[in-house]
Design an enzyme around this catalytic site. Sequence first.
Site, PDB file in Angstrom:
ATOM      1  N   LYS A  22       3.179 -14.863 -49.573  1.00  0.00           N
ATOM      2  CA  LYS A  22       3.911 -13.859 -50.352  1.00  0.00           C
ATOM      3  C   LYS A  22       4.642 -14.491 -51.530  1.00  0.00           C
ATOM      4  CE  LYS A  22       6.551 -12.403 -47.048  1.00  0.00           C
ATOM      5  NZ  LYS A  22       6.185 -13.458 -46.082  1.00  0.00           N
ATOM      6  N   ARG A  73      12.812  -6.460 -43.704  1.00  0.00           N
ATOM      7  CA  ARG A  73      12.010  -6.993 -42.608  1.00  0.00           C
ATOM      8  C   ARG A  73      12.230  -6.171 -41.339  1.00  0.00           C
ATOM      9  NH1 ARG A  73      15.973 -11.857 -42.045  1.00  0.00           N
ATOM     10  NH2 ARG A  73      17.446 -11.011 -40.554  1.00  0.00           N
ATOM     11  N   ARG A 124      11.219 -28.408 -43.509  1.00  0.00           N
ATOM     12  CA  ARG A 124      12.326 -27.535 -43.129  1.00  0.00           C
ATOM     13  C   ARG A 124      12.392 -27.404 -41.613  1.00  0.00           C
ATOM     14  NH1 ARG A 124      10.778 -23.379 -47.215  1.00  0.00           N
ATOM     15  NH2 ARG A 124      10.200 -22.117 -45.434  1.00  0.00           N
ATOM     16  N   ARG A 129       9.600 -17.381 -34.355  1.00  0.00           N
ATOM     17  CA  ARG A 129       9.811 -16.499 -35.512  1.00  0.00           C
ATOM     18  C   ARG A 129       8.730 -15.424 -35.585  1.00  0.00           C
ATOM     19  NH1 ARG A 129       9.810 -20.076 -40.564  1.00  0.00           N
ATOM     20  NH2 ARG A 129      10.342 -18.133 -41.627  1.00  0.00           N
TER      21      ARG A 129
END
Length: 214
Positions: free
Chosen positions: A13, A88, A156, A167
């Site tokens: 995205k 979201r 990260r 997630r």
Amino acid sequence: MRIILLGPPGTGKGTQGRFITEKYNIPQISTGDILRENIYLKNKIGVIIKNILKKGKLVSDEIVCDLIKNRIKTTDCRNGFLLDGFPRSIQQAYYLSKNQIIIDYVLYFSMPEEDILERISGRRIHPPSGRCYHIKFNPPKINNEDDLTGDTLVIREDDKKEIIKKRLTEYQKITSPLIKYYLNQKLKGKLKFFTINAADSLLKIKNIIENILK
């Protein structure tokens, strides 16, 4: 032109969002970028966000909505914007509606979980600039070094596989109602909704988006 990009993390995205903003001259508002900026600055909200992500959890609606609301108020959003990673959840979608923020297009990026795991776990980041690389798909010129500064790249905390799986599980649980909500909005003629195969090549996806937005 007011656009929402939806899809799990790692579906490209951000890359396509940058293309859209450059071509149509509208700002890209990425929740991920806003969250990471605060983490890097090590301010109060950044510390809270970092601890949430380390546990594989999603940042609360209250935190994200406040950050997004402040961003949309800036002058460069007057002629349109692109939301990447927001909303979201169905609650965040209602937040946009409550604040009379009209959306013209919703682009949903879809990809199998195994492909997402490969993409995200291979990412390497230059924290000061936000530049993103991938050891397979977009490697730096010199291994593990930023192309412009030579700084060491980092992984990260939320790009580790065990964190990614958590997630993705939370993402699917929370956003399924959101997809249904926007499909219903499409049926009512309030916006245009398109599903994009995020496993396609970057060029193919770019061409599809150009045809959608022309």
